[in-house]
Motif scaffolding. Structure first.
Motif, PDB file in Angstrom:
ATOM      1  N   GLY A 162       0.836  -1.207   0.000  1.00  0.00           N
ATOM      2  CA  GLY A 162       0.000   0.000   0.000  1.00  0.00           C
ATOM      3  C   GLY A 162       0.865   1.248   0.000  1.00  0.00           C
ATOM      4  N   ILE A 163       1.920   1.236   0.813  1.00  0.00           N
ATOM      5  CA  ILE A 163       2.826   2.401   0.876  1.00  0.00           C
ATOM      6  C   ILE A 163       3.547   2.572  -0.455  1.00  0.00           C
ATOM      7  CG2 ILE A 163       4.851   3.361   2.047  1.00  0.00           C
ATOM      8  CD1 ILE A 163       3.918   1.773   4.537  1.00  0.00           C
ATOM      9  N   LEU A 164       3.917   1.432  -1.087  1.00  0.00           N
ATOM     10  CA  LEU A 164       4.572   1.508  -2.393  1.00  0.00           C
ATOM     11  C   LEU A 164       3.649   2.139  -3.436  1.00  0.00           C
ATOM     12  CD1 LEU A 164       6.487  -1.872  -2.664  1.00  0.00           C
ATOM     13  CD2 LEU A 164       7.464   0.390  -2.845  1.00  0.00           C
ATOM     14  N   PHE A 165       2.361   1.763  -3.355  1.00  0.00           N
ATOM     15  CA  PHE A 165       1.407   2.355  -4.288  1.00  0.00           C
ATOM     16  C   PHE A 165       1.260   3.849  -4.047  1.00  0.00           C
ATOM     17  CE2 PHE A 165       0.348  -1.829  -5.681  1.00  0.00           C
ATOM     18  CZ  PHE A 165      -0.107  -1.631  -6.966  1.00  0.00           C
ATOM     19  N   LEU A 166       1.368   4.240  -2.777  1.00  0.00           N
ATOM     20  CA  LEU A 166       1.374   5.677  -2.475  1.00  0.00           C
ATOM     21  C   LEU A 166       2.541   6.344  -3.212  1.00  0.00           C
ATOM     22  CD1 LEU A 166       0.732   6.048   1.366  1.00  0.00           C
ATOM     23  CD2 LEU A 166      -0.594   7.052  -0.454  1.00  0.00           C
ATOM     24  N   SER A 167       3.665   5.628  -3.252  1.00  0.00           N
ATOM     25  CA  SER A 167       4.843   6.176  -3.931  1.00  0.00           C
ATOM     26  C   SER A 167       4.592   6.290  -5.428  1.00  0.00           C
ATOM     27  CB  SER A 167       6.048   5.275  -3.713  1.00  0.00           C
ATOM     28  OG  SER A 167       6.078   4.836  -2.408  1.00  0.00           O
ATOM     29  N   PHE A 168       3.914   5.270  -6.002  1.00  0.00           N
ATOM     30  CA  PHE A 168       3.596   5.334  -7.429  1.00  0.00           C
ATOM     31  C   PHE A 168       2.737   6.572  -7.725  1.00  0.00           C
ATOM     32  CE2 PHE A 168       3.698   0.413  -7.749  1.00  0.00           C
ATOM     33  CZ  PHE A 168       5.075   0.448  -7.754  1.00  0.00           C
ATOM     34  N   ILE A 169       1.829   6.857  -6.787  1.00  0.00           N
ATOM     35  CA  ILE A 169       0.912   7.977  -6.988  1.00  0.00           C
ATOM     36  C   ILE A 169       1.698   9.279  -7.109  1.00  0.00           C
ATOM     37  CG2 ILE A 169      -0.876   9.382  -5.857  1.00  0.00           C
ATOM     38  CD1 ILE A 169      -1.663   6.716  -4.404  1.00  0.00           C
ATOM     39  N   TYR A 170       2.700   9.397  -6.256  1.00  0.00           N
ATOM     40  CA  TYR A 170       3.382  10.680  -6.195  1.00  0.00           C
ATOM     41  C   TYR A 170       4.605  10.764  -7.086  1.00  0.00           C
ATOM     42  CZ  TYR A 170       0.022  11.207  -2.618  1.00  0.00           C
ATOM     43  OH  TYR A 170      -1.158  11.248  -1.967  1.00  0.00           O
ATOM     44  N   GLY A 171       4.755   9.755  -7.941  1.00  0.00           N
ATOM     45  CA  GLY A 171       5.787   9.819  -8.954  1.00  0.00           C
ATOM     46  C   GLY A 171       7.169  10.063  -8.404  1.00  0.00           C
ATOM     47  N   LYS A 172       7.799  11.086  -8.872  1.00  0.00           N
ATOM     48  CA  LYS A 172       9.200  11.306  -8.537  1.00  0.00           C
ATOM     49  C   LYS A 172       9.424  11.745  -7.091  1.00  0.00           C
ATOM     50  CE  LYS A 172      10.775  10.598 -12.743  1.00  0.00           C
ATOM     51  NZ  LYS A 172      11.730   9.560 -13.081  1.00  0.00           N
ATOM     52  N   GLU A 173       8.350  12.169  -6.434  1.00  0.00           N
ATOM     53  CA  GLU A 173       8.527  12.585  -5.042  1.00  0.00           C
ATOM     54  C   GLU A 173       8.801  11.343  -4.192  1.00  0.00           C
ATOM     55  OE1 GLU A 173       8.417  15.593  -3.895  1.00  0.00           O
ATOM     56  OE2 GLU A 173       7.511  16.735  -5.525  1.00  0.00           O
ATOM     57  N   ASP A 174       9.651  11.480  -3.214  1.00  0.00           N
ATOM     58  CA  ASP A 174       9.961  10.334  -2.370  1.00  0.00           C
ATOM     59  C   ASP A 174       8.919  10.212  -1.264  1.00  0.00           C
ATOM     60  OD1 ASP A 174      10.990   8.358  -0.872  1.00  0.00           O
ATOM     61  OD2 ASP A 174      13.046   9.113  -0.871  1.00  0.00           O
ATOM     62  N   ALA A 175       7.899   9.361  -1.536  1.00  0.00           N
ATOM     63  CA  ALA A 175       6.798   9.234  -0.585  1.00  0.00           C
ATOM     64  C   ALA A 175       7.277   8.756   0.774  1.00  0.00           C
ATOM     65  CB  ALA A 175       5.753   8.279  -1.134  1.00  0.00           C
ATOM     66  N   ALA A 176       8.355   7.957   0.742  1.00  0.00           N
ATOM     67  CA  ALA A 176       8.846   7.413   2.011  1.00  0.00           C
ATOM     68  C   ALA A 176       9.344   8.511   2.936  1.00  0.00           C
ATOM     69  CB  ALA A 176       9.973   6.433   1.730  1.00  0.00           C
TER      70      ALA A 176
ATOM     71  N   PHE B 158       8.259  -4.770  -6.617  1.00  0.00           N
ATOM     72  CA  PHE B 158       7.585  -3.465  -6.639  1.00  0.00           C
ATOM     73  C   PHE B 158       8.550  -2.368  -6.212  1.00  0.00           C
ATOM     74  CE2 PHE B 158       3.286  -5.493  -6.404  1.00  0.00           C
ATOM     75  CZ  PHE B 158       2.691  -4.743  -7.400  1.00  0.00           C
ATOM     76  N   SER B 159       9.313  -2.668  -5.147  1.00  0.00           N
ATOM     77  CA  SER B 159      10.185  -1.607  -4.631  1.00  0.00           C
ATOM     78  C   SER B 159      11.335  -1.304  -5.593  1.00  0.00           C
ATOM     79  CB  SER B 159      10.705  -1.947  -3.237  1.00  0.00           C
ATOM     80  OG  SER B 159      11.500  -3.089  -3.289  1.00  0.00           O
ATOM     81  N   VAL B 160      11.768  -2.335  -6.361  1.00  0.00           N
ATOM     82  CA  VAL B 160      12.808  -2.084  -7.368  1.00  0.00           C
ATOM     83  C   VAL B 160      12.248  -1.164  -8.466  1.00  0.00           C
ATOM     84  CG1 VAL B 160      14.265  -3.146  -9.158  1.00  0.00           C
ATOM     85  CG2 VAL B 160      14.088  -4.187  -6.909  1.00  0.00           C
ATOM     86  N   ALA B 161      10.934  -1.318  -8.760  1.00  0.00           N
ATOM     87  CA  ALA B 161      10.303  -0.494  -9.794  1.00  0.00           C
ATOM     88  C   ALA B 161      10.405   0.990  -9.463  1.00  0.00           C
ATOM     89  CB  ALA B 161       8.839  -0.901  -9.966  1.00  0.00           C
ATOM     90  N   VAL B 162      10.393   1.325  -8.173  1.00  0.00           N
ATOM     91  CA  VAL B 162      10.482   2.744  -7.800  1.00  0.00           C
ATOM     92  C   VAL B 162      11.832   3.059  -7.159  1.00  0.00           C
ATOM     93  CG1 VAL B 162       8.013   3.125  -7.501  1.00  0.00           C
ATOM     94  CG2 VAL B 162       9.359   2.278  -5.586  1.00  0.00           C
ATOM     95  N   GLY B 163      12.720   2.068  -7.196  1.00  0.00           N
ATOM     96  CA  GLY B 163      13.967   2.159  -6.435  1.00  0.00           C
ATOM     97  C   GLY B 163      14.916   3.266  -6.856  1.00  0.00           C
ATOM     98  N   ASN B 164      14.913   3.629  -8.159  1.00  0.00           N
ATOM     99  CA  ASN B 164      15.844   4.660  -8.611  1.00  0.00           C
ATOM    100  C   ASN B 164      15.611   5.986  -7.892  1.00  0.00           C
ATOM    101  OD1 ASN B 164      17.606   3.425 -10.353  1.00  0.00           O
ATOM    102  ND2 ASN B 164      16.116   3.438 -12.013  1.00  0.00           N
ATOM    103  N   GLU B 165      14.303   6.289  -7.697  1.00  0.00           N
ATOM    104  CA  GLU B 165      13.976   7.551  -7.037  1.00  0.00           C
ATOM    105  C   GLU B 165      13.887   7.390  -5.530  1.00  0.00           C
ATOM    106  OE1 GLU B 165      12.272   6.576  -9.765  1.00  0.00           O
ATOM    107  OE2 GLU B 165      13.248   7.958 -11.134  1.00  0.00           O
ATOM    108  N   MET B 166      13.566   6.196  -5.076  1.00  0.00           N
ATOM    109  CA  MET B 166      13.304   6.019  -3.650  1.00  0.00           C
ATOM    110  C   MET B 166      14.091   4.861  -3.039  1.00  0.00           C
ATOM    111  SD  MET B 166       9.263   6.380  -3.998  1.00  0.00           S
ATOM    112  CE  MET B 166       8.695   7.349  -5.364  1.00  0.00           C
ATOM    113  N   PRO B 167      15.399   4.985  -2.926  1.00  0.00           N
ATOM    114  CA  PRO B 167      16.185   3.884  -2.375  1.00  0.00           C
ATOM    115  C   PRO B 167      15.778   3.508  -0.953  1.00  0.00           C
ATOM    116  CG  PRO B 167      17.522   5.868  -2.629  1.00  0.00           C
ATOM    117  CD  PRO B 167      16.216   6.144  -3.289  1.00  0.00           C
ATOM    118  N   MET B 168      15.192   4.489  -0.228  1.00  0.00           N
ATOM    119  CA  MET B 168      14.795   4.190   1.154  1.00  0.00           C
ATOM    120  C   MET B 168      13.755   3.071   1.192  1.00  0.00           C
ATOM    121  SD  MET B 168      13.147   6.734   3.964  1.00  0.00           S
ATOM    122  CE  MET B 168      12.477   6.095   5.488  1.00  0.00           C
TER     123      MET B 168
END
Lengths: 476, 204
Positions: A162-176, B158-168
């Motif tokens: 769910g948190i990862l999907f939040l990240s997808f929503i916000y694109g380049k912003e680091d949701a974490a 999934f996390s690798v898919a966004v990993g470039n921007e979000m390594p955390m």
């Protein structure tokens, strides 16, 4: 006392208990830790709106739940020490180290202002709870711990998705790395499909902690095996943590296009929880499992109330507060009941009023209060929910809830009255025959019940403000 | 290159549906660990070198070596070598698995953004479904653990898919791995004896 000092002190206490290996020293440290937690809550209240260590803020529903935890800490420690009277020193210390860890992790999760940090603390509570459920080292304890750890891990993985999907929503912003406030600002660009999937994952994932349908089974098993003071925590503050995580995301999305979708999901999940609670309570044969199903019922009501909106929000938080007090009181009583009767089996228990009148009085009062029969404060909460179903043209849901509640009242009251006044159905030789329990041990339960009764008649401005403050995040 | 590895990863998922020996499951888990290492190395081009080495080491050490080793030990302790006969037959599993693949492709297509590639999304969703299917349709604890490992691999993908921007986020995924590896397998998994491989004492 700052947040960092609180975390460091908790860590030092754990190390000190481990190294000292002395029972009296552990008891003294636990007393100190309880006072420290209460001081920390007061500090948090005095610093409302302040952010510390970047990822923690003292505000809203987290603050309310931190207060509830502080209220419960002293009784939990007190009953835990009584429960562990016969435990060897190693087990005694592991219990208390895990307890400090659990309370600290829950406190951290309550005040986290960031979804990822909340998730990390929620994950950490699983470790601490696992050690506590496994306390008695029996086969049944192993099974319950295994199930708890396994299902919670699956839940945690789903919540993380769910948190990862939040990240997808916000694109380049680091949701974490974003706080809840910043995320809300970015919401307008979001694709509703992602929002829906993110919410569903968070709902299903954290329902392992909240004990809500569809992941409710795990907490039921954990309740029936864990030491009663720990059941009191799992059933109240830990379930509150699960709700908080779901509520944070709900708040985040409340101004988006999926608002009604979230409400429908919460109502469906809550109503199904009530259905399951009613069904299983009618065939319950284990007293602690029956109380666990009662927690499922109350969390179901909280979910429905949140889904209904309006005055339902106030009702939801009122249930969170009052259920925590009543249910913990009932679980503390379960520890005493087991020492007197030597069993949790409903068929083997009976004549409790003769054997331990103070405990029987607690049980009777507690059940009246948990069933929301006036003068229970829960009556006000349930009344608000039913009223909201009428105002929001969802009267069918109101009738369904009412019907399930009738079944629950019947199932719970007949079973408890049997234990208090009747002879046992099956004769049983109690394992702990002859143990006399001091009636003074019931003081914590009577204090909690008195508060719940007072809150039915009069809600002080302090309570009203803290609940309204929690809801204020939603009303735009 | 990444896409080839991802497709190969999807093939291992199909194998899970048709296999009946636990040892094959464990080897497939180890294989997925290796593939994830390759996907991370090829996909995370913008992550700094130190973090990349850490991610690669984690996938090799935890997913490919430690977890399969612990799983083999659990199998040895419990004496179970085959999937429970009361579990769903392989043929139906295969049907469900292919159906899950189709559903995943459809969902991934409906959620297309320029941010995440559809191949990544399809295979990650498919892996998630395969993991959950294994947990739901099987009765043995070992199968449940393997189902959880697959779900975890889906999360990692999934996390690798966004990993470039979000390594955390990847580092947190690794935290989940260590948590599961040490606690679930290392502590509780090894305590489940052969007679409690199916645990059903707690019920209403």
């Amino acid at each position: 006392m700052s947040l960092l000092l609180f975390f460091i002190s908790a860590f030092i206490f754990c190390i000190a208990i481990f190294l000292a290996g002395n029972r009296k020293f552990t008891i003294a440290l636990m007393a100190l830790f309880s006072l420290m937690h209460i001081s920390f809550s007061i500090y948090a209240w005095m610093n409302r709106g302040v952010t510390e260590l970047t990822y923690f803020s003292y505000n809203g529903p987290g603050l309310l739940m931190l207060f509830i935890l502080s209220v419960l800490v002293i009784p939990v420690v007190y009953h835990g020490i009584i429960y562990n009277t016969k435990s060897d020193i190693k087990r005694f210390n592991i219990y208390h180290i895990s307890l400090i860890a659990l309370i600290t992790f829950m406190s951290g999760a309550y005040i986290a202002n960031n979804m990822t940090v909340l998730w990390i603390f929620a994950e950490a509570t699983t470790l601490a709870v696992a050690a506590l459920i496994y306390h008695d080292r029996t086969d049944v304890a192993l099974e319950a711990t295994w199930k708890y750890v396994f299902v919670c891990s699956v839940g945690i993985a789903l919540a993380y998705l769910g948190i990862l999907f939040l990240s997808f929503i916000y694109g380049k912003e680091d949701a974490a790395n974003l706080s809840f406030e910043t995320l809300q600002g970015l919401l307008k660009q979001a694709n509703p499909v992602y929002l829906k999937i993110a919410f569903l994952f968070v709902l299903v994932g954290f329902s392992t902690k909240m004990g809500l349908f569809p992941m409710h089974t795990v907490t039921i098993d954990a309740h029936s095996v864990a030491p009663p003071p720990i059941s009191a925590l799992i059933s109240t503050t830990l379930m509150n943590l699960g709700y908080l995580a779901i509520f944070r995301v709900y708040t985040l999305f409340s101004s988006s296009a999926i608002y009604s979708f979230m409400n429908n999901m919460l109502i469906i999940s809550g109503t199904l929880s009530l259905l399951i609670a009613a069904g299983y309570m009618l065939k319950a044969k284990h007293l602690k499992r029956m109380l666990a199903y009662s927690s499922l019922e109350n969390m179901g009501l909280v979910a429905v109330a949140t889904g209904l909106g309006g005055s339902g929000y106030y009702g939801a938080f009122l249930i969170i507060l009052l259920h925590s007090l009543v249910k913990s009181g009932l679980f503390f009583q379960m520890g005493q009941l087991h020492r007197v009767l030597g069993t949790f089996s409903l068929d083997e228990a009976g004549n409790y009023m003769i054997l331990y009148p103070a405990g029987a009085l607690v049980l009777l009062t507690g059940v009246i209060l948990i069933l929301a029969i006036p003068p229970s404060g829960l009556f006000i909460a349930e009344f608000l929910i039913i009223r909201e179903t009428v105002f929001s043209n969802k009267i069918f849901i109101g009738i369904t809830i009412f019907l399930f509640l009738c079944f629950i009242i019947y199932a719970m009251s007949t079973r408890v009255l049997h234990i208090i006044y009747s002879n046992p159905r099956n004769q049983h030789i109690p394992a702990s025959e002859g143990i006399k329990v001091n009636p003074a041990e019931t003081w914590t339960q009577f204090v909690f019940f008195a508060v719940v009764i007072i809150l039915c008649i009069y809600q002080p401005p302090f309570v009203e403000n803290i609940i309204k403050d929690s809801i204020s995040f939603l009303i735009k | 290159m990444v896409n080839y590895l991802i497709v190969l990863f999807a093939v291992t998922n199909i194998f899970f549906a048709s296999a009946e020996r636990i040892s094959i499951y464990i080897r497939l888990i180890a294989m997925q660990g290796l593939l994830l290492c390759g996907i991370a190395l090829a996909g995370l081009s913008e992550v700094n070198l130190g973090n990349l080495i850490f991610i690669a080491a984690e996938t090799i050490v935890f997913k490919t070596v430690i977890m399969p080793y612990l799983l083999f030990r659990i199998v040895k302790t419990s004496g179970v070598t085959k999937v429970h006969r009361l579990s769903m037959p392989a043929f139906y599993n295969l049907l469900f698995s292919i159906f899950a693949l189709l559903i995943s492709a459809m969902i991934a297509k409906s959620m297309l953004t320029g941010f995440v590639s559809s191949v990544f999304m399809t295979v990650a969703l498919y892996t998630l479904f395969v993991g959950l299917l294994l947990i739901v349709t099987h009765r043995l604890i070992v199968s449940h653990i393997i189902g959880f490992m697959i779900t975890e691999n889906a999360v990692f993908l999934f996390s690798v898919a966004v990993g470039n921007e979000m390594p955390m986020l990847i580092n947190i995924g690794i935290l989940l791995d260590i948590f599961a590896g040490v606690l679930i397998l290392g502590f509780f998994g090894l305590r489940i004896r052969s007679n409690t491989n199916e645990i059903t004492k707690l019920k209403d």
